[in-house]
Design a protein around this motif. Sequence first.
Motif, short mmCIF file in Angstrom:
data_model
loop_
_atom_site.label_atom_id
_atom_site.label_comp_id
_atom_site.label_asym_id
_atom_site.label_seq_id
_atom_site.Cartn_x
_atom_site.Cartn_y
_atom_site.Cartn_z
N ASP A 78 97.44 56.08 71.24
CA ASP A 78 96.33 56.47 72.11
C ASP A 78 96.72 57.43 73.22
O ASP A 78 95.87 58.05 73.84
N ILE A 79 98.02 57.53 73.53
CA ILE A 79 98.43 58.53 74.52
C ILE A 79 99.14 59.67 73.79
O ILE A 79 100.21 59.47 73.21
N GLU A 80 98.51 60.81 73.79
CA GLU A 80 99.03 62.03 73.14
C GLU A 80 99.46 61.81 71.69
O GLU A 80 100.39 62.43 71.20
N GLN A 81 98.82 60.92 71.00
CA GLN A 81 99.08 60.64 69.58
C GLN A 81 100.55 60.31 69.30
O GLN A 81 101.04 60.53 68.21
N GLN A 82 101.23 59.81 70.32
CA GLN A 82 102.63 59.45 70.09
C GLN A 82 102.70 57.97 69.73
O GLN A 82 102.19 57.12 70.47
N ILE A 88 96.66 69.09 70.69
CA ILE A 88 97.68 68.13 70.27
C ILE A 88 97.07 67.12 69.29
O ILE A 88 97.56 66.90 68.18
N LYS A 91 97.46 67.06 64.99
CA LYS A 91 98.22 65.94 64.42
C LYS A 91 97.37 65.15 63.43
O LYS A 91 97.81 64.82 62.34
N LEU A 150 94.02 50.20 73.93
CA LEU A 150 94.70 50.99 74.96
C LEU A 150 93.88 52.21 75.37
O LEU A 150 93.69 52.47 76.56
N GLY A 151 93.38 52.96 74.39
CA GLY A 151 92.59 54.15 74.69
C GLY A 151 91.33 53.81 75.47
O GLY A 151 90.99 54.46 76.46
N ILE A 177 92.11 52.85 79.05
CA ILE A 177 92.33 54.05 79.87
C ILE A 177 90.99 54.65 80.29
O ILE A 177 90.76 54.95 81.46
N ALA A 220 90.78 58.20 74.13
CA ALA A 220 91.36 58.91 75.28
C ALA A 220 92.00 60.22 74.84
O ALA A 220 92.94 60.71 75.47
N LYS A 263 92.84 62.97 77.33
CA LYS A 263 93.79 62.76 78.43
C LYS A 263 95.22 63.07 78.00
O LYS A 263 95.65 62.65 76.93
N VAL A 289 97.23 59.99 82.32
CA VAL A 289 97.30 58.53 82.22
C VAL A 289 98.26 57.98 83.27
O VAL A 289 97.99 56.96 83.91
N ILE A 297 105.67 57.17 77.83
CA ILE A 297 104.57 56.55 77.09
C ILE A 297 104.87 55.09 76.75
O ILE A 297 104.02 54.21 76.88
N GLU A 335 96.49 48.05 66.87
CA GLU A 335 97.14 47.52 68.06
C GLU A 335 97.32 46.00 68.05
O GLU A 335 98.27 45.49 68.61
#
Lengths: 227, 481
Positions: free
Chosen positions: A200-204, B31, B35, B142-143, B146, B161, B164, B169, B185, B226
């Motif tokens: 969910d954060i920058e697809q990492q 990004i 992906k 999580l998303g 946020i 998210a 973002k 974040v 992260i 998750e």
Amino acid sequence: MLARIRASLGNAAKHPAPAKLPPFVSQTLVTDGEKLTAEFESEIERVGGQVAHVHSSDQVTAYLSVLPLTGDESSVAISDGLLIKTLRIREWLLTRKTRVVTWQEMPSMEAYRRELLKCGIGVTCADYALADTGTVVLLSGREHHRLASLLPPVHVCLLSTDNIFPRLTSLMDHLSDEAYARERPPHALTCITGPSRTADIEQQITTGVHGPKALHVLLYSTETSKA
Amino acid sequence: MSTDNTTQPESFGENSRRALTNPLLQRALTIATVKATSARSVAVTHVGPANWEQLRDRAHAIKKHTIENLDFYLEKFAGNVERLGGKVYWAQTADDACKYVAELAQRRGVQEIVKSKSMMSEEIGLNHALEDAGIKPIETDLGEYIVQLANERPSHINMPAIHKTRSDVADLFAEKLGVERTEEIAEMTALARRVLRARFAEAQMGVTGVNYAIADTGTIVLVENEGNIRLTTSLPRIHVAIMGIEKVIPNLQDLDVFLLLLSRSASGQKMCSYVSLLTGARSSQDEEGPDEFHVVLVDNGRVEMLSDKQLRESLYCIRCGACLNVCPVYRKIGGHAYGWVYPGPIGAVLTPQMIGLDRATSLPFASSLCGACGDVCPVKIKLPDMLLHLRQRINDNGHIKTKARKRDRLERLSFKFWAMAMKTSRRYRYVACFGRLVQALIRKRNANGSVSLRVPQWSDTRDFPPLARRSFREQWRDRSH
């Protein structure tokens, strides 16, 4: 609401059950047992799980003994799965003075939940597995493994090699004829493919966001020759 | 970031211009969508294009069959849920659904609800309704967590998210959770785990959406990575699942088809980390799981959508988000610009149907009609056709403002002339000949040296290439001599 739906669709109030769709012809399946195990292993490693072959109680306990247990999460939760009983894992843990948490010994759900949050490892069995995705499948009913496989940061899952299905399609066919054909289907079925993850954060990809950070599958078979 | 939950579909033009000039948003969108699309295409290649097509056709056929017999399958599903100890509530409107959940919480003395990601709960505005009733909803994905902390709206169907960056974040967590700022992260994820674990430990009630509902067995299916859905459905003593009436499918074999398609389309995974099949309430005190199981079946305009044969297919959507990721418009403006719950091509089709054509006149035009959305849709929804159809309706209903109407008349006239000119090859040749003579009058030279024609409005944002000096046929004739 049903009447309004019928009106919208132009269906009659009492219409017969719709004719089923013709069966779907799926792709060819791998059925060779040994190939299935190999495929399952490589798939589970691809999604970040770990696999080991075990043939005896000693090998299981040796595997467990090297997993770290520290700090607030020093207890071990074990389910009441058949293999866990047969391999006497509880007895072994007790000789090591490890605090063991089980569903049966807890006075209430609340207490069980509290204790589980202090566990570093959860040990359960799996009912089935899928080779082509590296998935383990847990059915509620016989075994209490729903929370023990979820709350501790490490999940160790015992699986008999006889229970590996080639793919989801074959398992669904089996379940439709067996567990889900019963008057009361299993309350919960969980398919687990690798550790808990998020992107969910920058697809990492990051593991262990809500569920276990690590998944170890111990493939149990009696033939020692395969090792 | 300037995107917030105050955007409206009516101000689409303004929203998108704002998004285009936001460099952070542009970076974040690139990004994420790059992906996601490349992961998806790798996954599809592994299945094999022929097998993939076969699966998509099957999924389309299952949805068509189920929607055409929705009354039958819903009745069966609801009957099975109740037979197995669950409770079913039929909610005609968003308010009905919200009221049911809020009142249930109040009756049980619940003050805090843990929630998993659900587009349906966004659609009905559940969080607001709960807050108004004095109940605190906690998003646990999580998303979504946020987005909730930032007081925003998710900007993607399954990557809430997406808009973002890690730095956004980091700022947010430092401000709202009072922790030391970190851009790692893994550390931010671990922090969210700790904070949310504490909420899960206390939670009395969990609310989830539903990915699929199986009529034959009364089972609901939830797909996630998750583990927060597993926590939400197994720790609290009450579980409420909210679903649109279109989510039902006949049996477990059909589920197989959708599971094969969903994860691959959404994230390129063969299978998501966790798939839960939950059936009825637990059978005894000796079983793990909640004491109470409620299913809220939401109409909220869907019954009416069923009667619209041209747009009915939009109810086949399985919310994978693949059409968003490939859409050249979405990739530049992100989800908030669409101004409502569902963004991207599917949003441009759903929103006008759900909140009214007059409130969303811009959305069906937010497409280059390149067809990419239709090509990736795992259930083969004919999105480009529906977008065109909606454009026509908007036009026919006179929803377009006067200035645009004037342009519209000119456009219609031009096309009438075009149709006349194209009727016979002789007319075409004469018109082309005439065109070549007069085009010198509106010729302009572009900054890069190329030549194009100046056509009012049309050429403001794109090139109109001039006609070649000699036509193909003329050149062909010369060459064959």
